[in-house]
Scaffold this motif. Structure first.
Motif, mmCIF file in Angstrom:
data_model
loop_
_atom_site.group_PDB
_atom_site.id
_atom_site.type_symbol
_atom_site.label_atom_id
_atom_site.label_comp_id
_atom_site.label_asym_id
_atom_site.label_seq_id
_atom_site.Cartn_x
_atom_site.Cartn_y
_atom_site.Cartn_z
ATOM 1 N N GLU A 291 3.807 14.489 0.661
ATOM 2 C CA GLU A 291 3.286 13.127 0.599
ATOM 3 C C GLU A 291 4.358 12.143 0.146
ATOM 4 O O GLU A 291 4.427 11.002 0.639
ATOM 5 C CB GLU A 291 2.092 13.074 -0.358
ATOM 6 C CG GLU A 291 0.829 13.696 0.183
ATOM 7 C CD GLU A 291 0.293 12.928 1.381
ATOM 8 O OE1 GLU A 291 0.217 11.698 1.314
ATOM 9 O OE2 GLU A 291 -0.038 13.582 2.386
ATOM 10 N N PHE A 292 5.197 12.560 -0.778
ATOM 11 C CA PHE A 292 6.268 11.692 -1.275
ATOM 12 C C PHE A 292 7.226 11.314 -0.151
ATOM 13 O O PHE A 292 7.576 10.133 0.016
ATOM 14 C CB PHE A 292 7.016 12.392 -2.412
ATOM 15 C CG PHE A 292 8.206 11.633 -2.912
ATOM 16 C CD1 PHE A 292 8.053 10.597 -3.818
ATOM 17 C CD2 PHE A 292 9.489 11.940 -2.457
ATOM 18 C CE1 PHE A 292 9.155 9.887 -4.281
ATOM 19 C CE2 PHE A 292 10.585 11.233 -2.910
ATOM 20 C CZ PHE A 292 10.426 10.210 -3.827
ATOM 21 N N VAL A 293 7.667 12.316 0.612
ATOM 22 C CA VAL A 293 8.600 12.045 1.709
ATOM 23 C C VAL A 293 7.938 11.148 2.755
ATOM 24 O O VAL A 293 8.554 10.204 3.280
ATOM 25 C CB VAL A 293 9.083 13.367 2.331
ATOM 26 C CG1 VAL A 293 9.916 13.101 3.584
ATOM 27 C CG2 VAL A 293 9.886 14.167 1.304
ATOM 28 N N ARG B 77 -6.251 24.531 -11.855
ATOM 29 C CA ARG B 77 -6.657 24.228 -10.480
ATOM 30 C C ARG B 77 -7.216 22.815 -10.348
ATOM 31 O O ARG B 77 -7.081 22.176 -9.299
ATOM 32 C CB ARG B 77 -7.688 25.259 -10.006
ATOM 33 C CG ARG B 77 -7.084 26.609 -9.663
ATOM 34 C CD ARG B 77 -8.097 27.518 -8.998
ATOM 35 N NE ARG B 77 -9.118 27.985 -9.935
ATOM 36 C CZ ARG B 77 -9.012 29.094 -10.651
ATOM 37 N NH1 ARG B 77 -7.931 29.846 -10.559
ATOM 38 N NH2 ARG B 77 -9.996 29.461 -11.480
ATOM 39 N N ILE B 78 -7.836 22.323 -11.400
ATOM 40 C CA ILE B 78 -8.391 20.971 -11.375
ATOM 41 C C ILE B 78 -7.316 19.923 -11.626
ATOM 42 O O ILE B 78 -7.267 18.885 -10.957
ATOM 43 C CB ILE B 78 -9.514 20.835 -12.421
ATOM 44 C CG1 ILE B 78 -10.699 21.713 -12.039
ATOM 45 C CG2 ILE B 78 -9.957 19.381 -12.565
ATOM 46 C CD1 ILE B 78 -11.766 21.789 -13.109
ATOM 47 N N SER B 79 -6.442 20.190 -12.579
ATOM 48 C CA SER B 79 -5.566 19.145 -13.104
ATOM 49 C C SER B 79 -4.148 19.158 -12.549
ATOM 50 O O SER B 79 -3.563 18.091 -12.332
ATOM 51 C CB SER B 79 -5.504 19.272 -14.635
ATOM 52 O OG SER B 79 -4.662 18.293 -15.192
ATOM 53 N N ASP B 80 -3.583 20.333 -12.318
ATOM 54 C CA ASP B 80 -2.174 20.407 -11.946
ATOM 55 C C ASP B 80 -1.930 19.960 -10.516
ATOM 56 O O ASP B 80 -2.773 20.146 -9.626
ATOM 57 C CB ASP B 80 -1.654 21.841 -12.119
ATOM 58 C CG ASP B 80 -1.527 22.222 -13.585
ATOM 59 O OD1 ASP B 80 -1.626 21.315 -14.440
ATOM 60 O OD2 ASP B 80 -1.354 23.417 -13.876
ATOM 61 N N ALA B 81 -0.758 19.367 -10.315
ATOM 62 C CA ALA B 81 -0.376 18.903 -8.981
ATOM 63 C C ALA B 81 0.170 20.056 -8.152
ATOM 64 O O ALA B 81 0.873 20.932 -8.669
ATOM 65 C CB ALA B 81 0.675 17.805 -9.084
ATOM 66 N N ASP B 82 -0.173 20.057 -6.857
ATOM 67 C CA ASP B 82 0.430 20.991 -5.908
ATOM 68 C C ASP B 82 1.773 20.392 -5.496
ATOM 69 O O ASP B 82 1.837 19.431 -4.728
ATOM 70 C CB ASP B 82 -0.486 21.165 -4.692
ATOM 71 C CG ASP B 82 0.005 22.229 -3.729
ATOM 72 O OD1 ASP B 82 1.234 22.464 -3.686
ATOM 73 O OD2 ASP B 82 -0.822 22.814 -3.014
ATOM 74 N N VAL B 83 2.856 20.949 -6.021
ATOM 75 C CA VAL B 83 4.176 20.346 -5.836
ATOM 76 C C VAL B 83 4.550 20.283 -4.362
ATOM 77 O O VAL B 83 5.102 19.271 -3.886
ATOM 78 C CB VAL B 83 5.236 21.134 -6.637
ATOM 79 C CG1 VAL B 83 6.628 20.579 -6.378
ATOM 80 C CG2 VAL B 83 4.921 21.076 -8.126
ATOM 81 N N GLN C 269 0.826 -1.210 0.000
ATOM 82 C CA GLN C 269 0.000 0.000 0.000
ATOM 83 C C GLN C 269 0.858 1.258 0.000
ATOM 84 O O GLN C 269 0.618 2.190 -0.779
ATOM 85 C CB GLN C 269 -0.935 -0.019 1.205
ATOM 86 C CG GLN C 269 -2.016 -1.086 1.136
ATOM 87 C CD GLN C 269 -2.881 -1.118 2.383
ATOM 88 O OE1 GLN C 269 -2.597 -0.434 3.368
ATOM 89 N NE2 GLN C 269 -3.944 -1.914 2.352
ATOM 90 N N SER C 270 1.845 1.292 0.877
ATOM 91 C CA SER C 270 2.703 2.485 0.957
ATOM 92 C C SER C 270 3.536 2.646 -0.300
ATOM 93 O O SER C 270 3.776 3.774 -0.767
ATOM 94 C CB SER C 270 3.599 2.409 2.192
ATOM 95 O OG SER C 270 4.439 1.262 2.138
ATOM 96 N N TYR C 271 3.959 1.518 -0.895
ATOM 97 C CA TYR C 271 4.747 1.595 -2.123
ATOM 98 C C TYR C 271 3.871 2.090 -3.281
ATOM 99 O O TYR C 271 4.329 2.836 -4.147
ATOM 100 C CB TYR C 271 5.334 0.224 -2.455
ATOM 101 C CG TYR C 271 6.412 0.273 -3.508
ATOM 102 C CD1 TYR C 271 7.683 0.767 -3.203
ATOM 103 C CD2 TYR C 271 6.155 -0.165 -4.802
ATOM 104 C CE1 TYR C 271 8.673 0.823 -4.168
ATOM 105 C CE2 TYR C 271 7.150 -0.112 -5.777
ATOM 106 C CZ TYR C 271 8.398 0.386 -5.446
ATOM 107 O OH TYR C 271 9.388 0.437 -6.404
ATOM 108 N N THR D 36 2.328 6.732 -6.801
ATOM 109 C CA THR D 36 1.401 7.791 -7.213
ATOM 110 C C THR D 36 2.034 9.169 -7.036
ATOM 111 O O THR D 36 1.934 10.034 -7.918
ATOM 112 C CB THR D 36 0.099 7.701 -6.404
ATOM 113 O OG1 THR D 36 -0.522 6.434 -6.638
ATOM 114 C CG2 THR D 36 -0.855 8.811 -6.793
ATOM 115 N N SER D 37 2.694 9.385 -5.897
ATOM 116 C CA SER D 37 3.360 10.667 -5.654
ATOM 117 C C SER D 37 4.467 10.909 -6.673
ATOM 118 O O SER D 37 4.643 12.031 -7.172
ATOM 119 C CB SER D 37 3.939 10.699 -4.235
ATOM 120 O OG SER D 37 2.910 10.637 -3.267
ATOM 121 N N THR D 38 5.219 9.852 -7.000
ATOM 122 C CA THR D 38 6.292 9.985 -7.993
ATOM 123 C C THR D 38 5.723 10.352 -9.361
ATOM 124 O O THR D 38 6.264 11.212 -10.069
ATOM 125 C CB THR D 38 7.080 8.668 -8.089
ATOM 126 O OG1 THR D 38 7.613 8.334 -6.802
ATOM 127 C CG2 THR D 38 8.226 8.792 -9.082
#
Length: 315
Positions: free
Chosen positions: A284-286, A272-278, A20-22, A27-29
């Motif tokens: 979340e990635f960390v 605002r709908i599509s782009d990722a909030d870096v 699950q975490s992987y 997804t974050s990557t």
């Protein structure tokens, strides 16, 4: 929890949490590498549908801006040619004024008339030769029988491979005549249409108070005097065409401004709908990276637990 050999429940639990975490780490990557929050329908099905509709409309608006710019270029081409025709008409009126005076004899008026007719022929040549992207602009192909611009569409025929009548400029993302397109009509600017020169219809009157074929020739004093009124009407007709083109050019410029603002605002909404909030995705990635590393460590520890059972057996 019992110490068993056949089933290592701790290892299974650790493996499930690791998967699950992987997956969340993947997804974050993906979001960080693409810059998009929505990379597939599974990420946000409703958001994907809205985004694709917005992207289609934005692309259509940007093409509409290019269409309007092309129309402005076409209008400028026509207006430039009409400016040259204007010079010819002014010269013709100068010649008619010259021939209208009584100090010239018939031979001299014939000489003056030869230049007058040459100017008329040049007007016709310019009108028949002026084109934009293969579309003839001043020979009457784009003219309309309706004086009101709102009714120009009635003379437009676009069913065939080559449309006829007033030019239809489409710039909107839909097909509503009020918001997405309008027509450009350009009157016939040949010498015969303007009523001057030997190609003018000798059976037609340039104006109600003039005799037939008033602008036909200036080889006589009376013909030259009548040609002055015909040339005045020709200049007014040409000026009406140029004024109409100028108004349409300004309208197209306003259309481009409006479309640019619409496309910009729609692009902001799509972002605002599509782009990722870096910043959020990096957090979340960390987090997922740390959890994944911990799960790997715990899975290694859980896999070593059955060895404790072997110690009991061998002891």
């Amino acid at each position: 929890m019992s110490l068993t050999i056949n089933n290592n429940l701790m290892a299974q639990n650790a493996a499930r949490n690791l998967a699950q975490s992987y997956g969340r780490l993947g997804t974050s990557t993906e979001r960080l590498s693409s810059g998009l929050r929505i990379n597939s329908a599974a990420d946000d099905a409703a958001g994907l549908a809205i985004r694709e509709l917005m992207r289609a409309e934005i692309s259509s608006m940007r093409q509409g801006i290019r269409n309007a710019n092309d129309a402005i270029s076409m209008i400028q081409t026509a207006d430039g040619a009409l400016a040259v025709i204007d010079e010819k008409l002014i010269r013709m009126k100068e010649l008619a004024t010259q021939a209208a005076t009584g100090t010239y004899n018939s031979d001299q008026r014939l000489i003056i008339d030869s230049e007058y007719q040459a100017m008329a022929s040049e007007i016709t040549r310019i009108a028949n030769a002026t084109k934009f992207n293969g579309i003839y602009l001043l020979n009457g192909n784009l003219s309309s029988s309706a004086a009101n611009a709102a009714n120009w569409g009635g003379d437009h025929k676009g069913e065939g491979l080559n449309s006829t009548g007033p030019l239809k400029i489409h710039f909107g993302p839909a097909n509503s005549s009020a918001e997405d397109y309008y027509y450009i009509a350009i009157g016939n600017s040949t010498a015969s249409a303007l009523g001057v020169g030997s190609s003018a219809n000798r059976g037609a009157k340039s104006a109600p108070h003039l005799e037939e074929s008033a602008g036909y020739s200036i080889s006589t004093q009376q013909g030259a005097q009548q040609a002055l009124d015909a040339l005045e009407n020709a200049i007014l007709s040409k000026d009406n065409i140029r004024a109409s083109l100028g108004a349409l050019q300004n309208r197209l410029a306003n259309t481009i401004t409006n479309l640019s603002i619409q496309a910009e605002n729609l692009q902001a909404a799509e972002s605002r709908i599509s782009d990722a909030d870096v910043a959020l995705e990096m957090t979340e990635f960390v987090r997922n990276q740390i959890i994944t590393q911990a799960a790997v460590a715990m899975l290694a520890q859980a896999n070593s637990l059955p060895r404790m059972a072997m110690q009991l057996i061998s002891g």
